[in-house]
Scaffold this motif. Sequence first.
Motif, PDB file in Angstrom:
ATOM      1  N   ARG A   1      24.682  43.349   7.728  1.00 46.22           N
ATOM      2  CA  ARG A   1      24.526  42.730   9.519  1.00 46.22           C
ATOM      3  C   ARG A   1      23.307  41.613  10.660  1.00 46.22           C
ATOM      4  NH1 ARG A   1      20.344  46.466  12.048  1.00 46.22           N
ATOM      5  NH2 ARG A   1      18.088  46.607  10.368  1.00 46.22           N
ATOM      6  N   ASN A   2      22.732  41.187   9.192  1.00 46.10           N
ATOM      7  CA  ASN A   2      21.953  40.165   9.650  1.00 46.10           C
ATOM      8  C   ASN A   2      22.601  38.804   9.472  1.00 46.10           C
ATOM      9  OD1 ASN A   2      19.767  41.730  10.949  1.00 46.10           O
ATOM     10  ND2 ASN A   2      18.977  41.615   8.830  1.00 46.10           N
ATOM     11  N   ASP A   3      23.976  38.356   8.508  1.00 47.48           N
ATOM     12  CA  ASP A   3      23.931  37.451   8.039  1.00 47.48           C
ATOM     13  C   ASP A   3      25.669  37.031   9.504  1.00 47.48           C
ATOM     14  OD1 ASP A   3      25.246  35.619   7.301  1.00 47.48           O
ATOM     15  OD2 ASP A   3      25.892  36.094   5.096  1.00 47.48           O
ATOM     16  N   PRO A   4      25.194  36.049  10.673  1.00 43.62           N
ATOM     17  CA  PRO A   4      26.034  36.015  11.705  1.00 43.62           C
ATOM     18  C   PRO A   4      27.241  35.269  10.866  1.00 43.62           C
ATOM     19  CG  PRO A   4      24.260  34.116  11.845  1.00 43.62           C
ATOM     20  CD  PRO A   4      23.771  35.035  10.330  1.00 43.62           C
ATOM     21  N   ALA A   5      27.228  34.866   9.559  1.00 43.68           N
ATOM     22  CA  ALA A   5      28.511  33.814   8.838  1.00 43.68           C
ATOM     23  C   ALA A   5      29.051  34.613   8.261  1.00 43.68           C
ATOM     24  CB  ALA A   5      28.123  32.885   8.444  1.00 43.68           C
ATOM     25  N   ALA A   6      28.834  36.190   8.300  1.00 43.75           N
ATOM     26  CA  ALA A   6      29.554  37.089   7.582  1.00 43.75           C
ATOM     27  C   ALA A   6      30.677  37.859   7.941  1.00 43.75           C
ATOM     28  CB  ALA A   6      28.573  37.935   5.703  1.00 43.75           C
ATOM     29  N   ALA A   7      31.196  38.249   7.382  1.00 41.12           N
ATOM     30  CA  ALA A   7      32.748  39.140   8.290  1.00 41.12           C
ATOM     31  C   ALA A   7      32.270  40.304   8.049  1.00 41.12           C
ATOM     32  CB  ALA A   7      33.622  38.833   7.675  1.00 41.12           C
ATOM     33  N   GLY A   8      31.048  40.876   8.403  1.00 41.26           N
ATOM     34  CA  GLY A   8      30.611  42.082   8.420  1.00 41.26           C
ATOM     35  C   GLY A   8      30.321  43.430   9.655  1.00 41.26           C
ATOM     36  N   THR A   9      30.394  43.003  10.724  1.00 49.06           N
ATOM     37  CA  THR A   9      30.691  43.491  12.101  1.00 49.06           C
ATOM     38  C   THR A   9      32.306  44.418  12.252  1.00 49.06           C
ATOM     39  OG1 THR A   9      31.752  42.392  12.980  1.00 49.06           O
ATOM     40  CG2 THR A   9      29.325  42.692  13.154  1.00 49.06           C
ATOM     41  N   SER A  10      32.000  45.670  12.529  1.00 46.16           N
ATOM     42  CA  SER A  10      32.622  46.355  13.135  1.00 46.16           C
ATOM     43  C   SER A  10      33.841  46.358  14.418  1.00 46.16           C
ATOM     44  CB  SER A  10      32.120  47.932  12.912  1.00 46.16           C
ATOM     45  OG  SER A  10      31.595  48.553  14.139  1.00 46.16           O
ATOM     46  N   HIS A  11      33.213  45.120  14.496  1.00 40.36           N
ATOM     47  CA  HIS A  11      33.653  45.020  16.735  1.00 40.36           C
ATOM     48  C   HIS A  11      34.004  45.981  17.276  1.00 40.36           C
ATOM     49  CE1 HIS A  11      34.485  41.478  15.456  1.00 40.36           C
ATOM     50  NE2 HIS A  11      34.369  41.396  14.112  1.00 40.36           N
TER      51      HIS A  11
ATOM     52  N   VAL B   1      20.787  29.101  18.333  1.00 45.30           N
ATOM     53  CA  VAL B   1      20.857  29.364  19.383  1.00 45.30           C
ATOM     54  C   VAL B   1      22.433  28.565  19.864  1.00 45.30           C
ATOM     55  CG1 VAL B   1      19.875  28.849  22.005  1.00 45.30           C
ATOM     56  CG2 VAL B   1      18.270  29.253  20.026  1.00 45.30           C
ATOM     57  N   ASP B   2      22.687  27.335  19.702  1.00 41.96           N
ATOM     58  CA  ASP B   2      23.912  26.302  20.572  1.00 41.96           C
ATOM     59  C   ASP B   2      25.451  27.585  19.984  1.00 41.96           C
ATOM     60  OD1 ASP B   2      22.061  25.136  21.602  1.00 41.96           O
ATOM     61  OD2 ASP B   2      22.516  23.696  20.774  1.00 41.96           O
ATOM     62  N   ALA B   3      24.996  27.883  18.641  1.00 41.95           N
ATOM     63  CA  ALA B   3      25.701  28.013  17.663  1.00 41.95           C
ATOM     64  C   ALA B   3      26.755  29.974  18.564  1.00 41.95           C
ATOM     65  CB  ALA B   3      25.761  28.700  16.117  1.00 41.95           C
ATOM     66  N   GLY B   4      25.441  30.583  19.502  1.00 36.33           N
ATOM     67  CA  GLY B   4      25.505  31.891  19.370  1.00 36.33           C
ATOM     68  C   GLY B   4      26.383  31.326  21.007  1.00 36.33           C
ATOM     69  N   MET B   5      25.703  30.796  21.331  1.00 41.69           N
ATOM     70  CA  MET B   5      26.520  30.342  23.045  1.00 41.69           C
ATOM     71  C   MET B   5      27.815  30.586  22.944  1.00 41.69           C
ATOM     72  SD  MET B   5      23.850  31.852  24.892  1.00 41.69           S
ATOM     73  CE  MET B   5      24.370  31.513  25.793  1.00 41.69           C
ATOM     74  N   ARG B   6      27.923  29.435  21.665  1.00 44.17           N
ATOM     75  CA  ARG B   6      29.155  28.616  21.612  1.00 44.17           C
ATOM     76  C   ARG B   6      30.180  29.658  21.044  1.00 44.17           C
ATOM     77  NH1 ARG B   6      28.698  22.569  19.779  1.00 44.17           N
ATOM     78  NH2 ARG B   6      27.170  21.929  21.088  1.00 44.17           N
ATOM     79  N   GLN B   7      29.397  30.789  20.300  1.00 45.26           N
ATOM     80  CA  GLN B   7      30.845  32.159  19.756  1.00 45.26           C
ATOM     81  C   GLN B   7      30.704  32.721  21.523  1.00 45.26           C
ATOM     82  OE1 GLN B   7      28.698  34.307  17.456  1.00 45.26           O
ATOM     83  NE2 GLN B   7      30.447  35.133  16.426  1.00 45.26           N
ATOM     84  N   LEU B   8      30.266  32.552  21.896  1.00 45.35           N
ATOM     85  CA  LEU B   8      29.780  33.790  22.826  1.00 45.35           C
ATOM     86  C   LEU B   8      31.066  34.146  23.844  1.00 45.35           C
ATOM     87  CD1 LEU B   8      29.302  36.040  24.733  1.00 45.35           C
ATOM     88  CD2 LEU B   8      27.450  34.686  25.727  1.00 45.35           C
ATOM     89  N   ASN B   9      31.206  31.938  24.350  1.00 40.40           N
ATOM     90  CA  ASN B   9      32.126  31.483  25.354  1.00 40.40           C
ATOM     91  C   ASN B   9      33.021  31.398  25.225  1.00 40.40           C
ATOM     92  OD1 ASN B   9      29.956  30.932  27.331  1.00 40.40           O
ATOM     93  ND2 ASN B   9      29.803  29.235  25.969  1.00 40.40           N
ATOM     94  N   ALA B  10      33.291  31.152  23.495  1.00 47.85           N
ATOM     95  CA  ALA B  10      34.624  30.691  22.962  1.00 47.85           C
ATOM     96  C   ALA B  10      35.492  32.562  23.052  1.00 47.85           C
ATOM     97  CB  ALA B  10      34.408  30.223  21.729  1.00 47.85           C
ATOM     98  N   THR B  11      34.660  33.576  22.476  1.00 48.85           N
ATOM     99  CA  THR B  11      35.080  35.270  21.700  1.00 48.85           C
ATOM    100  C   THR B  11      34.881  35.942  22.759  1.00 48.85           C
ATOM    101  OG1 THR B  11      33.577  35.262  19.843  1.00 48.85           O
ATOM    102  CG2 THR B  11      35.401  33.946  19.466  1.00 48.85           C
ATOM    103  N   GLY B  12      33.864  36.103  23.212  1.00 49.44           N
ATOM    104  CA  GLY B  12      33.466  37.095  24.097  1.00 49.44           C
ATOM    105  C   GLY B  12      32.716  38.343  23.273  1.00 49.44           C
ATOM    106  N   PHE B  13      32.118  37.132  22.333  1.00 52.96           N
ATOM    107  CA  PHE B  13      31.449  38.215  21.134  1.00 52.96           C
ATOM    108  C   PHE B  13      30.206  37.234  20.824  1.00 52.96           C
ATOM    109  CE2 PHE B  13      30.186  38.580  16.562  1.00 52.96           C
ATOM    110  CZ  PHE B  13      29.749  40.093  16.767  1.00 52.96           C
ATOM    111  N   MET B  14      29.276  37.796  20.674  1.00 54.21           N
ATOM    112  CA  MET B  14      28.334  37.401  19.310  1.00 54.21           C
ATOM    113  C   MET B  14      27.818  37.883  18.365  1.00 54.21           C
ATOM    114  SD  MET B  14      24.221  35.452  21.474  1.00 54.21           S
ATOM    115  CE  MET B  14      24.749  34.705  22.513  1.00 54.21           C
ATOM    116  N   HIS B  15      26.882  37.690  17.181  1.00 51.75           N
ATOM    117  CA  HIS B  15      26.647  38.310  16.701  1.00 51.75           C
ATOM    118  C   HIS B  15      24.790  38.715  16.706  1.00 51.75           C
ATOM    119  CE1 HIS B  15      24.584  39.786  12.879  1.00 51.75           C
ATOM    120  NE2 HIS B  15      25.741  39.965  12.215  1.00 51.75           N
ATOM    121  N   ASN B  16      24.485  40.196  16.649  1.00 51.70           N
ATOM    122  CA  ASN B  16      22.996  40.756  16.885  1.00 51.70           C
ATOM    123  C   ASN B  16      22.223  40.247  16.864  1.00 51.70           C
ATOM    124  OD1 ASN B  16      22.184  43.349  18.585  1.00 51.70           O
ATOM    125  ND2 ASN B  16      21.467  44.104  17.228  1.00 51.70           N
TER     126      ASN B  16
END
Length: 433
Positions: A218-228, A309-324
Motif C-alpha cells: 500500500r505504500n509503494d506507488p509503483a506497485a499494482a497493489g491498489t484495489s481501485h 510530487v510532480d509524478a503524483g500530479m501528472r498521474q492524477l491529471n492523466a488518469t483521475g487517480f493518485m496513490h494514497n
Amino acid sequence: MEDPISIFWFRRDLRLEDNVGFFHALNNSLPVLLSFIFDTEILDSLPEDDARVTFIHQILQKLRYQLQEYHSSIALYHGKPKEIFKQLQKDYNIKKVFTNHDYEPYARKRDRDIAEFLASEGIEFQTYKDQVIFEKNEIVKKDGDPYVVYSPYMRLWKERLKANGLEVFDSKVHFKNLIQHSKLPDLSLSDIGFTESQIKVPELDVSPSRINEYEAKRNDPAAAGTSHLGPHLRFGTVGIRTIVAKAVAEPNETFLQELIWREFFMQILWHYPQTVTEAFKPQYDRIKWRNNEEEFKMWKMGKMSYALVDAGMRQLNATGFMHNRVRMLVASFLCKHLLIDWRWGEAYFAEKLLDYELASNVGNWQWGAGSGVDAAPYFRIFNPMTQAEKFDKDNVYIKKWIREYNTSAYPAPIVDHKEARERALRVYKEGLS
C-alpha cells in the motif's frame, strides 16, 4: 386514475445487489418504477468530458440491459430533482418514494426539499442507510459527542460490527415487483451535454490475493497493489457490506481500517458540515496563506521539480487517480511548502479524482494542512526528497510519469525545501499564536 406505484430513486448506489433502499422498495405492496436523475445542480459545474459522468452513464446502461431480463428498465431524467419529481407526480399515481441516505450538505438540503414537496402531495419519502456500516450517531462517545480522534472510533466500530454482524439484502427474489416496462425514458451523454471521456474507471479488484497483499504494497506507488475500490464505493457499483465481509473473511486489519477511515470522515462531515469551507480547528483560519496563483498552476501541472510530487500530479491529471501515499505528500507540499490554502487543493482534487468523495477529500486535506480532526501537527512537514527515497527508491513510479526526469529538461526545484519549511513554521506559528 392510473394504478398507484412507488419509485426507487438511484443516486450513489448504482447496483441491483445488496441495495437497502431498493430492497425495501421491492418489498412494498406497489409496483416499483426505477429512476435516476442527472442533477443539473451538480453537472452544470463539471467539464463536458468528465470521466465520472461517463462512468455513471455506462453503469446505468448496463443496469438497464440487465433489467431487460425482467421486462423492466430505469427511467433516466435530466434536470433539478424537485422539478423532475413535480413532473413525475403529474405522470404517475405515486404513493411512495424510496432512496438511500446521502450525508453531504447539498444532498441533505435536496432531500429535505424533496421530502417537503412529496409530503405536500401526500406521498411518503422513505430513505435508508446503505453506503456505510455505521452512520450519524451510531458510533459516538458515551456522552453522545462524536469522536474526533480515529483510534477510539475505530475500536468501537469494530466492536459494534462484531456484535451486530452484517445483514445482506437479496433483492432479486422480489424483481417480479418491478414495473413491466422496458421502454422507459433513456438519455445519451450528448442529451445531458457531455461527451465520452478518454479516462476510464479501472475495474474493481477485491480478490483475496489483492486484499492480502494490501498491507505489503500500500505504500509503494509503483506497485499494482491498489484495489481501485474508491470510485466503485463512491458510486455504489459495489456495496460496503460486501467489501467489509471480504475484509473480515480474509482477514486483513489494514484493509478494513482504511474502510473505517472512510466512515470516520463521513460522520465528521455529518456532525461538522461547516468543515467543507472552514477549518475544523478555527484558529487555523487565521493562517496568512500566500496563495500564489502561478505556483498553484505549476503544482497542478506537476512542475514543481520535486519528483514524487510532480509524478503524483501528472498521474492524477492523466488518469483521475493518485496513490494514497503520494496524495499525502502533494497535499502537505501545497499547504506548507507553497503556503497555499488547503481549500484550493481540495477543489482541484474534487475536479479530477475519479473517487472524489467530499467527506474523505475534505478530511484528508484538512489533515494535511494540520487544521482537521486527528490531524498531523502543523510542524510535521514532509521532506519530498526523503519521501521519494523511502517510497520510490528505484524511481520506478517517478520515471513512469516524468519522462524528462534526470535530464536537462527537468529544472531546479521551484522552492528550496529548507527555506520553505522554515517559512511555513513561521507563518503557521504567527497564525496560531
